[in-house]
Every structure is written in structure tokens, then in C-alpha cells.
Design a protein around this motif. Structure first.
Motif, PDB file in Angstrom:
ATOM      1  N   GLU A 134       0.849  -1.194   0.000  1.00  0.00           N
ATOM      2  CA  GLU A 134       0.000   0.000   0.000  1.00  0.00           C
ATOM      3  C   GLU A 134       0.877   1.234   0.000  1.00  0.00           C
ATOM      4  O   GLU A 134       1.732   1.398   0.874  1.00  0.00           O
ATOM      5  CB  GLU A 134      -0.948   0.026   1.198  1.00  0.00           C
ATOM      6  CG  GLU A 134      -1.861   1.242   1.185  1.00  0.00           C
ATOM      7  CD  GLU A 134      -3.015   1.160   2.160  1.00  0.00           C
ATOM      8  OE1 GLU A 134      -3.833   2.101   2.182  1.00  0.00           O
ATOM      9  OE2 GLU A 134      -3.105   0.153   2.885  1.00  0.00           O
ATOM     10  N   LYS A 167      -2.081   3.978  -4.135  1.00  0.00           N
ATOM     11  CA  LYS A 167      -2.587   2.691  -4.629  1.00  0.00           C
ATOM     12  C   LYS A 167      -2.424   1.585  -3.610  1.00  0.00           C
ATOM     13  O   LYS A 167      -1.568   1.655  -2.718  1.00  0.00           O
ATOM     14  CB  LYS A 167      -1.843   2.265  -5.898  1.00  0.00           C
ATOM     15  CG  LYS A 167      -1.861   3.248  -7.028  1.00  0.00           C
ATOM     16  CD  LYS A 167      -1.060   2.703  -8.212  1.00  0.00           C
ATOM     17  CE  LYS A 167      -0.737   3.784  -9.196  1.00  0.00           C
ATOM     18  NZ  LYS A 167       0.241   4.750  -8.642  1.00  0.00           N
ATOM     19  N   ARG A 168      -3.234   0.546  -3.785  1.00  0.00           N
ATOM     20  CA  ARG A 168      -3.044  -0.720  -3.088  1.00  0.00           C
ATOM     21  C   ARG A 168      -2.813  -1.798  -4.145  1.00  0.00           C
ATOM     22  O   ARG A 168      -3.482  -1.799  -5.182  1.00  0.00           O
ATOM     23  CB  ARG A 168      -4.266  -1.088  -2.240  1.00  0.00           C
ATOM     24  CG  ARG A 168      -4.572  -0.121  -1.111  1.00  0.00           C
ATOM     25  CD  ARG A 168      -5.746  -0.619  -0.276  1.00  0.00           C
ATOM     26  NE  ARG A 168      -6.133   0.343   0.746  1.00  0.00           N
ATOM     27  CZ  ARG A 168      -7.082   1.255   0.589  1.00  0.00           C
ATOM     28  NH1 ARG A 168      -7.749   1.331  -0.558  1.00  0.00           N
ATOM     29  NH2 ARG A 168      -7.373   2.099   1.559  1.00  0.00           N
ATOM     30  N   ARG A 198      -3.690  -7.129  -9.012  1.00  0.00           N
ATOM     31  CA  ARG A 198      -4.807  -6.182  -9.083  1.00  0.00           C
ATOM     32  C   ARG A 198      -4.379  -4.895  -8.390  1.00  0.00           C
ATOM     33  O   ARG A 198      -3.902  -4.914  -7.262  1.00  0.00           O
ATOM     34  CB  ARG A 198      -6.047  -6.762  -8.395  1.00  0.00           C
ATOM     35  CG  ARG A 198      -7.246  -5.810  -8.400  1.00  0.00           C
ATOM     36  CD  ARG A 198      -8.515  -6.519  -7.935  1.00  0.00           C
ATOM     37  NE  ARG A 198      -8.426  -6.989  -6.581  1.00  0.00           N
ATOM     38  CZ  ARG A 198      -8.744  -6.268  -5.493  1.00  0.00           C
ATOM     39  NH1 ARG A 198      -9.151  -5.002  -5.628  1.00  0.00           N
ATOM     40  NH2 ARG A 198      -8.645  -6.783  -4.288  1.00  0.00           N
ATOM     41  N   GLU A 203      -5.566  -1.198  -7.020  1.00  0.00           N
ATOM     42  CA  GLU A 203      -6.707  -0.370  -6.621  1.00  0.00           C
ATOM     43  C   GLU A 203      -6.223   1.051  -6.383  1.00  0.00           C
ATOM     44  O   GLU A 203      -5.314   1.282  -5.577  1.00  0.00           O
ATOM     45  CB  GLU A 203      -7.340  -0.926  -5.338  1.00  0.00           C
ATOM     46  CG  GLU A 203      -8.496  -0.082  -4.833  1.00  0.00           C
ATOM     47  CD  GLU A 203      -8.984  -0.528  -3.462  1.00  0.00           C
ATOM     48  OE1 GLU A 203     -10.160  -0.300  -3.172  1.00  0.00           O
ATOM     49  OE2 GLU A 203      -8.178  -1.078  -2.681  1.00  0.00           O
ATOM     50  N   TYR A 204      -6.827   1.993  -7.073  1.00  0.00           N
ATOM     51  CA  TYR A 204      -6.473   3.410  -6.916  1.00  0.00           C
ATOM     52  C   TYR A 204      -7.259   4.007  -5.754  1.00  0.00           C
ATOM     53  O   TYR A 204      -8.471   3.829  -5.650  1.00  0.00           O
ATOM     54  CB  TYR A 204      -6.769   4.175  -8.202  1.00  0.00           C
ATOM     55  CG  TYR A 204      -5.748   3.959  -9.288  1.00  0.00           C
ATOM     56  CD1 TYR A 204      -4.856   4.965  -9.647  1.00  0.00           C
ATOM     57  CD2 TYR A 204      -5.653   2.738  -9.959  1.00  0.00           C
ATOM     58  CE1 TYR A 204      -3.901   4.764 -10.641  1.00  0.00           C
ATOM     59  CE2 TYR A 204      -4.708   2.533 -10.951  1.00  0.00           C
ATOM     60  CZ  TYR A 204      -3.844   3.546 -11.283  1.00  0.00           C
ATOM     61  OH  TYR A 204      -2.899   3.342 -12.270  1.00  0.00           O
ATOM     62  N   LYS A 205      -6.569   4.726  -4.894  1.00  0.00           N
ATOM     63  CA  LYS A 205      -7.154   5.279  -3.678  1.00  0.00           C
ATOM     64  C   LYS A 205      -7.631   6.718  -3.884  1.00  0.00           C
ATOM     65  O   LYS A 205      -7.134   7.426  -4.761  1.00  0.00           O
ATOM     66  CB  LYS A 205      -6.116   5.244  -2.552  1.00  0.00           C
ATOM     67  CG  LYS A 205      -5.660   3.853  -2.173  1.00  0.00           C
ATOM     68  CD  LYS A 205      -4.371   3.857  -1.360  1.00  0.00           C
ATOM     69  CE  LYS A 205      -4.488   4.615  -0.071  1.00  0.00           C
ATOM     70  NZ  LYS A 205      -3.230   4.520   0.723  1.00  0.00           N
ATOM     71  N   ARG A 223     -10.933   6.915  -8.942  1.00  0.00           N
ATOM     72  CA  ARG A 223     -11.641   6.567 -10.180  1.00  0.00           C
ATOM     73  C   ARG A 223     -11.070   7.328 -11.360  1.00  0.00           C
ATOM     74  O   ARG A 223     -10.829   6.747 -12.433  1.00  0.00           O
ATOM     75  CB  ARG A 223     -13.137   6.898 -10.014  1.00  0.00           C
ATOM     76  CG  ARG A 223     -13.955   6.735 -11.298  1.00  0.00           C
ATOM     77  CD  ARG A 223     -15.395   7.154 -11.081  1.00  0.00           C
ATOM     78  NE  ARG A 223     -15.511   8.543 -10.684  1.00  0.00           N
ATOM     79  CZ  ARG A 223     -15.458   9.578 -11.528  1.00  0.00           C
ATOM     80  NH1 ARG A 223     -15.272   9.359 -12.843  1.00  0.00           N
ATOM     81  NH2 ARG A 223     -15.602  10.809 -11.094  1.00  0.00           N
ATOM     82  N   ASN A 255      -7.449   6.074 -12.270  1.00  0.00           N
ATOM     83  CA  ASN A 255      -7.500   4.738 -12.856  1.00  0.00           C
ATOM     84  C   ASN A 255      -7.977   4.790 -14.298  1.00  0.00           C
ATOM     85  O   ASN A 255      -7.372   4.185 -15.193  1.00  0.00           O
ATOM     86  CB  ASN A 255      -8.433   3.852 -12.028  1.00  0.00           C
ATOM     87  CG  ASN A 255      -8.567   2.449 -12.595  1.00  0.00           C
ATOM     88  OD1 ASN A 255      -7.580   1.766 -12.845  1.00  0.00           O
ATOM     89  ND2 ASN A 255      -9.800   2.024 -12.811  1.00  0.00           N
ATOM     90  N   SER A 307     -12.495  -2.272 -13.064  1.00  0.00           N
ATOM     91  CA  SER A 307     -13.630  -1.512 -12.544  1.00  0.00           C
ATOM     92  C   SER A 307     -13.267  -0.040 -12.592  1.00  0.00           C
ATOM     93  O   SER A 307     -12.207   0.334 -13.096  1.00  0.00           O
ATOM     94  CB  SER A 307     -13.954  -1.939 -11.104  1.00  0.00           C
ATOM     95  OG  SER A 307     -12.944  -1.483 -10.214  1.00  0.00           O
ATOM     96  N   THR A 358     -12.188   1.774 -10.314  1.00  0.00           N
ATOM     97  CA  THR A 358     -11.013   2.099  -9.502  1.00  0.00           C
ATOM     98  C   THR A 358      -9.933   1.021  -9.543  1.00  0.00           C
ATOM     99  O   THR A 358      -8.919   1.140  -8.842  1.00  0.00           O
ATOM    100  CB  THR A 358     -11.410   2.311  -8.022  1.00  0.00           C
ATOM    101  OG1 THR A 358     -12.048   1.123  -7.534  1.00  0.00           O
ATOM    102  CG2 THR A 358     -12.344   3.493  -7.877  1.00  0.00           C
ATOM    103  N   GLU A 359     -10.115  -0.018 -10.370  1.00  0.00           N
ATOM    104  CA  GLU A 359      -9.176  -1.138 -10.354  1.00  0.00           C
ATOM    105  C   GLU A 359      -8.716  -1.500 -11.761  1.00  0.00           C
ATOM    106  O   GLU A 359      -9.460  -1.341 -12.737  1.00  0.00           O
ATOM    107  CB  GLU A 359      -9.821  -2.374  -9.731  1.00  0.00           C
ATOM    108  CG  GLU A 359     -10.276  -2.200  -8.296  1.00  0.00           C
ATOM    109  CD  GLU A 359     -11.177  -3.344  -7.868  1.00  0.00           C
ATOM    110  OE1 GLU A 359     -10.844  -4.025  -6.898  1.00  0.00           O
ATOM    111  OE2 GLU A 359     -12.217  -3.549  -8.534  1.00  0.00           O
TER     112      GLU A 359
END
Length: 234
Positions: free
Chosen positions: A6, A10-11, A22, A24-26, A45, A48, A72, A74-75
Motif C-alpha cells: 500500500e 494505490k493498493r 490487481r 486499486e487506486y485510492k 476513479r 485509474n 472496474s 477504480t481497479e
């Protein structure tokens, strides 16, 4: 899926496929190496979706990256790479730190793109380093350094074309690269207004994170306008 890393924006999670991750944008925004930090709904969002479009555009122009597909809002799914601990900065127009370091006037256009390496180390505040430093730190050899510079300049050419289509100027940008399991170097991380300086061709209005750094506008509104411009090209 296991959380592997993290960061500020991002994660990174494992997937059921060994060489795919994968991302994930924070909804977080930082500046000054984390000195300034806020949570902004919708920021993940936007970054990403912008990165997905730009990486697709680069792929269409022969630039390979770790990006596989958007999952998605955000991913996204990416190829697993070992990140090379360098921030590779390409400058077309002087602004920011280089005006303080070398005395260029803001807005000075360089005759050729300038490529700089910064050592990714938060404890050292990501210092500017030379090619010899890169080798001394065992980050990359001569051949790999040349590959990084060539790829950065190729990416710059394609991004300039993209910005031109949106009536924007690419001032500078920061990118990262990673190595695949077989040692191939790929563009990694992201390309978005978080990692670029982008100016309107006519007014020099910022379409990047400087609106947050300098408190000159709404980051969400700015990024939304930039995304809309990208989507109009599709």
C-alpha cells in the motif's frame, strides 16, 4: 486476494494468477513527498480511468507496459513486475524544481527533451542522481540505463502527440519501469495528471496536480475535464 503493498495512491493485491496483480487506486492525494495530504472522493476513479486510456493509447503506438485491462472504475489488472527504484523524469519545458536548481525561467522550452533519474527512497527524499550513481547503487547497468532513457523519450513523443490532439502541452512527466520475471523492462505504475505537468496551449492553465500543490483550483474538476478530453478522442 492478499494485500501486497500500500502506497500513497494505490493498493496492490495478488490474484489467482501468479504473474498478475490487481491495482486499486485510492481516493487520496499527496504533494511534497507526502507533506501535504488529503482524501478526495472520486480521485482514484479518475486516475485509474485516465491511466487505462493512456496505457491503451501507448500500446497502440508500440509502447509496452504492465497494464492488461481495466477491471472496474477504480481497479486494473497488471502484469507483475519488480519495480526499478528510479523515478524517470522527462522535461520538455522548464518549471518546478529545475528552475530552482539550474536557474531556467519558467516556460523555457528545451531544445531536446531532458531525462533525469531520481532515486526512489522516501528516507532520502528521492534525490536526483547521475548515471554513475545508478550503477554504483546496482540499480541498472549501462545497457539498462540506455534502455530506460530511450523508452522514456519514445513515451514522450507519443504523449506529446496525444496532448496536441487535446490542445494541451506536455511540460514534464514522471514514470516508473519494472522488470518481468524474464528480465524484460516494461513501463509500469501510472500516467495521469498526478504524474505529469500539462498546460493549456493558449492560457497555460494547469491540467495537473499543480492545482492542488498551489491551491489554484479544484483537483477533481481539473481531472474530470482532462478525462472528458481523453474520452472525446476515443
Amino acid at each position: 486476494m492478499t494485500l501486497l503493498y500500500e502506497g500513497k495512491a494505490k493498493r496492490i493485491f495478488s490474484t489467482d494468477k501468479e504473474r498478475q496483480l490487481r491495482v486499486e487506486y485510492k481516493d487520496e492525494v499527496t504533494a511534497g513527498n507526502g507533506a501535504k495530504k488529503d482524501k478526495m472522493e472520486g480521485k482514484g476513479r479518475l486516475n485509474n480511468q485516465i491511466t487505462a486510456i493512456i496505457f491503451d493509447y501507448l500500446a497502440q503506438h508500440g509502447i509496452k507496459s504492465h497494464f492488461i485491462k481495466q477491471l472496474s472504475e477504480t481497479e486494473q489488472l497488471v502484469e507483475a513486475v519488480t519495480i526499478i527504484p528510479l523515478e524517470v523524469v522527462v522535461r520538455n519545458i522548464a518549471t518546478g524544481s529545475i528552475t530552482k536548481r539550474l536557474g531556467f525561467n519558467k516556460g523555457h522550452e528545451f531544445e531536446a527533451p531532458l531525462v533525469e533519474f531520481f532515486y526512489k527512497n522516501d528516507d532520502l527524499n528521492d534525490p536526483l542522481i547521475t548515471d554513475d550513481h545508478v550503477k554504483l547503487l546496482n540499480i541498472a547497468n549501462d545497457s539498462e540505463i540506455e534502455t530506460l532513457k530511450t523508452m522514456a523519450k519514445d513515451i514522450n513523443k507519443v504523449l506529446i502527440e496525444l496532448m496536441n490532439e487535446m490542445d494541451l502541452r506536455l511540460v514534464d512527466f514522471k514514470i516508473e519501469f519494472g522488470k518481468t520475471s524474464d528480465g524484460k523492462i516494461l513501463l509500469a505504475d501510472e500516467i495521469s495528471p498526478d504524474t505529469c505537468r500539462i498546460w493549456d496551449k493558449h492560457s497555460d492553465t494547469n491540467f495537473d496536480k499543480d492545482v492542488y500543490r498551489n491551491d489554484t483550483g479544484s483537483l477533481i474538476d481539473t481531472y474530470t475535464t482532462f478525462l472528458n478530453k481523453l474520452e472525446e478522442l476515443k
